[in-house]
Design a protein around this motif. Sequence first.
Motif, PDB file in Angstrom:
ATOM      1  N   ALA A  45      26.050  58.359  46.899  1.00 31.45           N
ATOM      2  CA  ALA A  45      25.551  57.524  48.002  1.00 31.45           C
ATOM      3  C   ALA A  45      26.392  56.256  48.152  1.00 31.45           C
ATOM      4  N   VAL A  46      26.727  55.627  47.043  1.00 29.83           N
ATOM      5  CA  VAL A  46      27.567  54.423  47.081  1.00 29.83           C
ATOM      6  C   VAL A  46      28.947  54.767  47.647  1.00 29.83           C
ATOM      7  N   LYS A  94      20.309  61.731  38.756  1.00 27.13           N
ATOM      8  CA  LYS A  94      20.016  60.548  39.580  1.00 27.13           C
ATOM      9  C   LYS A  94      21.237  59.640  39.635  1.00 27.13           C
ATOM     10  N   ASP A 105      23.264  58.672  43.013  1.00 31.36           N
ATOM     11  CA  ASP A 105      23.483  57.260  43.372  1.00 31.36           C
ATOM     12  C   ASP A 105      24.975  56.978  43.567  1.00 31.36           C
TER      13      ASP A 105
END
Length: 150
Positions: free
Chosen positions: A24-25, A17, A21
């Motif tokens: 994605a950032v 996860k 994340d």
Amino acid sequence: MPCALLSACGGQTPAEKAAADARAVAEVEAAQKRKPPIQPLELGVIDPTVRRVFNLSDNGCGFFTDPNPGAFPLAVIGSDKAVFQLNGEPAILASDSGSPLIAAGIRAKYVGRQQSAQIARGPDRLTIRDSFERIVYQATGILRCTEPAR
């Protein structure tokens, strides 16, 4: 019990996860840094109609690329604003009070929401940049100035 924990997380471990994340950032940050292509800019003349609409006096300076005495300027530059005809639409840029005075009370730099303009002397030059500080117009010409009556 570990299976119950994994199913509650959508099948991802905490490390997976965190990695997702971070990806994605990174994608969002990369998208924010991308610049659109340079938009072509056509500079038109400031005729008497535009002067009247924007209440431009004869004081200040005009930037000309046409040396003929009857030519219209491509820019009308005053102590507080400069007016251009950009892609057929009038554009008003405010003087940058932190830039140096160069002639007849006009500043070297004028700024707006989408463009900024820089005026230089010797040789007289007009440079217009987009909001990403890329040059979209540049020309040498003649800066004709008139001092305000006292």
